[in-house]
Design an enzyme around this catalytic site. Structure first.
Site, mmCIF file in Angstrom:
data_model
loop_
_atom_site.group_PDB
_atom_site.id
_atom_site.type_symbol
_atom_site.label_atom_id
_atom_site.label_comp_id
_atom_site.label_asym_id
_atom_site.label_seq_id
_atom_site.Cartn_x
_atom_site.Cartn_y
_atom_site.Cartn_z
ATOM 1 N N CYS A 143 0.998 -1.177 0.066
ATOM 2 C CA CYS A 143 -0.152 -0.036 -0.063
ATOM 3 C C CYS A 143 0.804 1.271 0.076
ATOM 4 O O CYS A 143 0.445 2.160 0.220
ATOM 5 C CB CYS A 143 -1.039 0.142 1.263
ATOM 6 S SG CYS A 143 -2.351 -0.920 1.052
ATOM 7 N N GLY A 144 2.193 1.119 -0.372
ATOM 8 C CA GLY A 144 2.934 2.175 -0.529
ATOM 9 C C GLY A 144 4.019 2.718 0.447
ATOM 10 O O GLY A 144 4.398 3.994 0.529
ATOM 11 N N LYS A 145 4.449 1.844 1.468
ATOM 12 C CA LYS A 145 5.432 2.417 2.592
ATOM 13 C C LYS A 145 6.635 2.664 1.772
ATOM 14 O O LYS A 145 6.992 3.865 2.284
ATOM 15 C CB LYS A 145 5.416 1.265 3.602
ATOM 16 C CG LYS A 145 4.175 1.242 4.667
ATOM 17 C CD LYS A 145 4.577 0.179 5.700
ATOM 18 C CE LYS A 145 4.892 -1.077 4.973
ATOM 19 N NZ LYS A 145 3.757 -1.923 4.491
ATOM 20 N N ASP A 168 9.740 0.040 6.633
ATOM 21 C CA ASP A 168 8.681 -0.900 6.919
ATOM 22 C C ASP A 168 8.542 -1.143 8.444
ATOM 23 O O ASP A 168 7.443 -1.257 8.743
ATOM 24 C CB ASP A 168 9.544 -2.241 6.468
ATOM 25 C CG ASP A 168 8.554 -3.345 6.245
ATOM 26 O OD1 ASP A 168 7.301 -3.330 5.932
ATOM 27 O OD2 ASP A 168 8.766 -4.409 6.572
ATOM 28 N N ARG A 264 11.762 -9.498 -5.418
ATOM 29 C CA ARG A 264 12.232 -8.373 -4.419
ATOM 30 C C ARG A 264 13.676 -8.100 -4.691
ATOM 31 O O ARG A 264 14.416 -8.700 -5.165
ATOM 32 C CB ARG A 264 12.263 -9.002 -3.004
ATOM 33 C CG ARG A 264 10.736 -9.683 -2.519
ATOM 34 C CD ARG A 264 10.243 -8.300 -1.880
ATOM 35 N NE ARG A 264 8.687 -8.633 -1.364
ATOM 36 C CZ ARG A 264 8.020 -7.845 -0.471
ATOM 37 N NH1 ARG A 264 8.698 -7.127 0.056
ATOM 38 N NH2 ARG A 264 6.974 -8.222 -0.430
ATOM 39 N N ASN A 391 2.018 13.278 -3.152
ATOM 40 C CA ASN A 391 1.479 13.157 -1.569
ATOM 41 C C ASN A 391 2.360 13.997 -0.787
ATOM 42 O O ASN A 391 1.966 14.276 0.416
ATOM 43 C CB ASN A 391 1.857 11.554 -1.522
ATOM 44 C CG ASN A 391 1.379 10.500 -2.162
ATOM 45 O OD1 ASN A 391 -0.044 10.810 -2.512
ATOM 46 N ND2 ASN A 391 1.480 9.410 -2.069
HETATM 47 P P1 GDP Z 1 4.772 -1.455 0.527
HETATM 48 O O1 GDP Z 1 4.654 -2.829 0.160
HETATM 49 O O2 GDP Z 1 3.714 -0.948 1.512
HETATM 50 O O3 GDP Z 1 6.222 -0.926 0.948
HETATM 51 O O4 GDP Z 1 4.195 -0.572 -0.864
HETATM 52 P P2 GDP Z 1 5.267 -0.029 -2.071
HETATM 53 O O5 GDP Z 1 5.850 1.285 -1.768
HETATM 54 O O6 GDP Z 1 5.980 -1.370 -2.398
HETATM 55 O O7 GDP Z 1 4.084 0.074 -3.090
HETATM 56 C C1 GDP Z 1 3.126 -0.894 -3.504
HETATM 57 C C2 GDP Z 1 2.147 -0.495 -4.500
HETATM 58 O O8 GDP Z 1 1.613 0.543 -4.335
HETATM 59 C C3 GDP Z 1 3.293 -0.258 -5.823
HETATM 60 O O9 GDP Z 1 2.561 -0.775 -6.978
HETATM 61 C C4 GDP Z 1 3.060 1.277 -5.958
HETATM 62 O O10 GDP Z 1 3.482 1.609 -7.419
HETATM 63 C C5 GDP Z 1 1.936 1.368 -5.539
HETATM 64 N N1 GDP Z 1 1.787 2.860 -4.994
HETATM 65 C C6 GDP Z 1 2.587 3.480 -4.018
HETATM 66 N N2 GDP Z 1 2.204 4.702 -3.814
HETATM 67 C C7 GDP Z 1 1.143 5.055 -4.365
HETATM 68 C C8 GDP Z 1 0.350 6.339 -4.625
HETATM 69 O O11 GDP Z 1 0.705 7.313 -4.062
HETATM 70 N N3 GDP Z 1 -0.578 6.144 -5.542
HETATM 71 C C9 GDP Z 1 -0.988 4.916 -6.180
HETATM 72 N N4 GDP Z 1 -1.910 5.268 -7.156
HETATM 73 N N5 GDP Z 1 -0.155 3.830 -6.166
HETATM 74 C C10 GDP Z 1 0.857 3.770 -5.247
HETATM 75 MN MN MN Z 2 7.950 -2.006 1.488
#
Ligand code: GDP
Ligand code: MN
Length: 478
Positions: A143-145, A168, A264, A391
């Site tokens: 979800c974008g961390k 994380d 990864r 953001n």
């Molecule tokens: P993590 O697993 O929480 O670290 O998430 P990631 O940073 O790796 O992002 C997971 C997915 O969410 C990826 O496919 C990103 O491209 C997408 N994503 C991250 N930030 C945003 C955002 O602000 N908007 C949208 N639409 N997608 C996002």
């Molecule tokens: Mn991550």
């Protein structure tokens, strides 16, 4: 786990039969002589972490590149503080410092000792005037961390900097002044590769450009790696993540991906161009705000602020992500993932909420609590918000609120930003679109509260009464 000289750090000893785990742990944690010296001081309890891929080789038997057992057991013993992992060589099942220790075991230590082990990124925002504000944010996996932690400010934010402390996990405790301070227990990033590119996340690309390990990616003929989304043009030919020949044509015909969607990179945090100068400060960094967020196509505005700590704990406790796409005007099936900790909390979630509520009593400065949703969609199923570096505009409002510079608008669910209070420089985003993005629909929210109740019934026998009171207040305001 954590800077060697930090009183907030912990030590684990992992025994493993996987070379991949050994070299990965060398990136993800601090290892070796300095840690042995700490163990020899004999003041700290060590968490034993036993790991086997579960494929003992018979004499003369040839090894395979990715050994694992059909049966897998990832076992945590919070009372004796030990971890036993059998059958899997991958990620959180095998790099036991990460989810197993730094979240599941650490969350129980934290409950017993009055601190917090959270599934949170930590970042610092620096204004052009040099004011630095640290926030920690909990979003469920994917979800974008990592993206948020490495945010590059957009056009219109010249002079602003975002510094990365962790992407994380955060270990957070009050200092002697009652201020929460956070350390990143990890030393590396174990990030999702597909979609990571110089356009989407240049800081991640720079970080993984050397001394890094790649898992389940495609191999290019020149000895490099590739994944979907890394470049606009795929390589003419490569070996896919399973070692088969892959071309764009084969991909088109069979639907086969070159890299596994969960491929990864394992990269040293020290190589991140935006790594915060204080990222290894043994005292940690002061946390001014907590941010919760999930993937919600409807209902949830881009940003709101909880009225106070207990209302904020309620916001975190009831957060979730859509499992099925929402049709226009309806709510998709939401999977609740309190504080993004459901898979990672080492004890009952109801008691975990109580621990959050209790933490506030140890504080002189209470961090503000916010909820964000980068993923709200319009009638046509398109994202309403451009996300990623934009953001920053949301982050700036959060910082302004923390420092008492923006008034906000009261709503049934919390404080909302006024259109004028968001910095719109160099982005064309109309007031109408913003109102759509921020809309708080009372009927949809009543449905939302019924969803909260489903979670609370599951947790009923340990649920703190504050959660019920907060829900009642929310219903009253709606
Ligand atoms: P993590 O697993 O929480 O670290 O998430 P990631 O940073 O790796 O992002 C997971 C997915 O969410 C990826 O496919 C990103 O491209 C997408 N994503 C991250 N930030 C945003 C955002 O602000 N908007 C949208 N639409 N997608 C996002
Ligand atoms: Mn991550």
């Amino acid at each position: 786990m954590g800077p060697i000289d930090s009183p907030a750090s912990q030590i684990g000893v992992q025994l493993t039969d996987s070379a991949y785990v050994v070299v990965s742990m060398r990136i993800m944690t601090r290892i070796g002589l300095p840690v042995f010296r700490e163990i020899d001081k004999d003041v700290m309890r060590v968490v034993p972490c036993m790991h086997s891929v579960g494929v003992p080789l018979a004499p003369g038997q040839k090894d395979v590149p990715w050994p694992c057992n059909k049966e897998k057991y990832i076992v945590h013993l919070p009372e004796s503080r030990e971890i036993w992992s059998f059958g899997s060589g991958y990620g959180g099942n095998a790099l036991l410092g990460k989810k197993c220790f730094a979240l599941r075991i650490a969350s129980t230590m934290a409950r017993d000792e009055g601190w917090m082990a959270e599934h949170m990124l930590i970042l610092g925002v620096e204004s052009p005037q040099g004011e630095k504000t640290y926030v920690a944010a909990a979003f469920p996996s994917a979800c974008g961390k990592t993206n948020f932690a490495m945010l590059v400010p957009p056009k219109g934010f010249e002079g602003w900097k975002v510094w990365t402390v962790g992407d994380d996990i955060a270990w957070i405790r009050p200092d002697e002044n009652g201020q929460l301070r956070a350390i990143n227990p990890e030393a590396g990033f174990f990030g999702v590769a597909p979609g990571t590119s110089w356009e989407t996340n240049p800081n991640a690309m720079a970080t993984l450009s050397r001394n890094s390990i790649f898992t389940n990616v495609a191999l290019t003929p020149d000895g490099g790696v590739w994944w979907e989304g890394m470049t606009k043009e795929p390589p003419a030919e490569c070996l896919d993540w399973q070692g088969n020949r892959w071309t764009p044509e084969i991909g088109k015909q069979t639907g086969a991906k070159a890299a596994h969607p969960n491929a990864r990179f394992t990269a040293p945090a020290s190589q991140c161009p935006t790594i915060d100068p204080a990222w290894e400060d043994p005292n940690g960094v002061p946390i001014s705000a907590f941010i919760f967020g999930g993937r919600r196509a409807a209902v949830m505005p881009l940003i709101y602020q909880a009225f106070n700590w207990s209302a904020g704990v309620y916001v975190g406790a009831t957060m979730g992500s859509e499992m099925t796409a929402a049709a226009a005007g309806t709510i998709g099936k939401v999977r609740r993932d309190p504080m993004a900790m459901l898979p990672f909390c080492g004890y009952h979630m109801g008691d975990y909420f109580r621990h959050w509520l209790k933490m506030q009593r140890l504080l002189n400065v209470t961090p503000r609590i916010f909820h964000v949703n980068w993923f709200r969609k319009d009638q046509n199923g398109n994202f309403l918000w451009p996300g990623y570096r934009e953001n920053m505009r949301v982050l700036k409002w959060i910082v302004d609120r923390v420092h008492g510079r923006a008034l906000g608008k009261e709503s049934p669910i919390g404080w909302l930003p006024k259109y004028e209070d968001i910095e719109w420089k160099a982005l064309d985003f109309s007031k109408e679109r913003f109102e759509e993005l921020q809309a708080v629909d009372r009927n949809a929210w009543k449905q939302e509260v019924i969803g909260h109740e489903e979670l609370f019934i599951k947790l009923h026998d340990h649920l703190p009464p504050e959660m019920v009171y907060e829900r009642e207040l929310l219903i009253c305001r709606l």
